[in-house]
Design an enzyme around this catalytic site. Sequence first.
Site, PDB file in Angstrom:
ATOM      1  N   LYS A 197       0.847  -1.200   0.000  1.00  0.00           N
ATOM      2  CA  LYS A 197       0.000   0.000   0.000  1.00  0.00           C
ATOM      3  C   LYS A 197       0.877   1.241   0.000  1.00  0.00           C
ATOM      4  O   LYS A 197       2.046   1.224   0.398  1.00  0.00           O
ATOM      5  CB  LYS A 197      -0.931   0.020   1.222  1.00  0.00           C
ATOM      6  CG  LYS A 197      -0.255   0.032   2.596  1.00  0.00           C
ATOM      7  CD  LYS A 197       0.219   1.390   3.078  1.00  0.00           C
ATOM      8  CE  LYS A 197       0.850   1.325   4.457  1.00  0.00           C
ATOM      9  NZ  LYS A 197       1.567   2.580   4.823  1.00  0.00           N
ATOM     10  N   ASP A 221      -2.930  -1.609   9.986  1.00  0.00           N
ATOM     11  CA  ASP A 221      -2.922  -1.663   8.522  1.00  0.00           C
ATOM     12  C   ASP A 221      -3.415  -2.995   7.969  1.00  0.00           C
ATOM     13  O   ASP A 221      -3.627  -3.115   6.756  1.00  0.00           O
ATOM     14  CB  ASP A 221      -1.503  -1.426   7.996  1.00  0.00           C
ATOM     15  CG  ASP A 221      -1.040   0.013   8.140  1.00  0.00           C
ATOM     16  OD1 ASP A 221      -1.881   0.883   8.444  1.00  0.00           O
ATOM     17  OD2 ASP A 221       0.159   0.267   7.950  1.00  0.00           O
TER      18      ASP A 221
END
Length: 297
Positions: A10, A137
């Site tokens: 990401k 996350d």
Amino acid sequence: MSVTVRVPAKVNVQLAVGAARPDGFHDLANVFLAVGLYDEVTVTPADELRVTCEGPDAAQVPLDRTNLAARAAVALAARRGIEPAVHIHIAKDIPVAGGMAGGSADGAGALLACNTLWGTGASRAELLAICAELGSDVPFSLVGGAALGTGRGEQLTALEVGGTFHWVFAVADGGLSTPAVYGEFDRLNEGIEVPEPVASEDLLAALAKGDATALAAALSNDLQPAALSLRPSLADTLAAGRAAGARAGLVSGSGPTTAFLVPDTETAASVAGALLASGTCRTVRTAESPAVGAAVL
């Protein structure tokens, strides 16, 4: 029998950070974008839980039960009252300790792989709840695409993306500890009233339109000053990427990987070459976004 899951890295196109909470975490407005760099996590029945790893910087990956992939297997097994007797093999391609959620990706990948291997029938909601327990996350690594993360980043709202964005990632020597970067953020903001984190309307609109020029103008990372304080050499990498033709550059998450938004694949190649030639980073990677989340292969 084994199950392999591919899971993306990401980049945070916005990371707005609030003041430290009593529990030590920070409220966030964290705009995640999954990018096409992937780890593959394979789980196979075994006599006991063990973890192996191959790929770039694999030597830096812990192979004990502190590894998020191992923790994911243990968490799912505990909910089902079974032993986490699996061999977890991680094929790394996401930079290690680079601010691109490589460890979180492995946790999400192992969770989905074990759920498939064991046939536990856990719902998406249950998997996301386990992800949130593992780390801030990890839920996004399971979901992929684009999302706004609030709370400490684990409460996700899917976002629309209207096009493809092109990135160059400059990988630094060594990693940066996420807790250390947050600690430096707190130190730098001591005595300052930190505003509540809010997602940028301009940035969300740029994502929805697929407008790279507008997205470049709206990129932001409140952790970047802390990362630069701990690793001043990152300023040279950012300057080199911008000088080479990137529309914008920023530290990815807690760093030390730096991310550069470029208009197309040709510019990505030239910026990547210039960054390597600058000597300000160890290696470079190019990728596109958005990318799908964790998926069984």
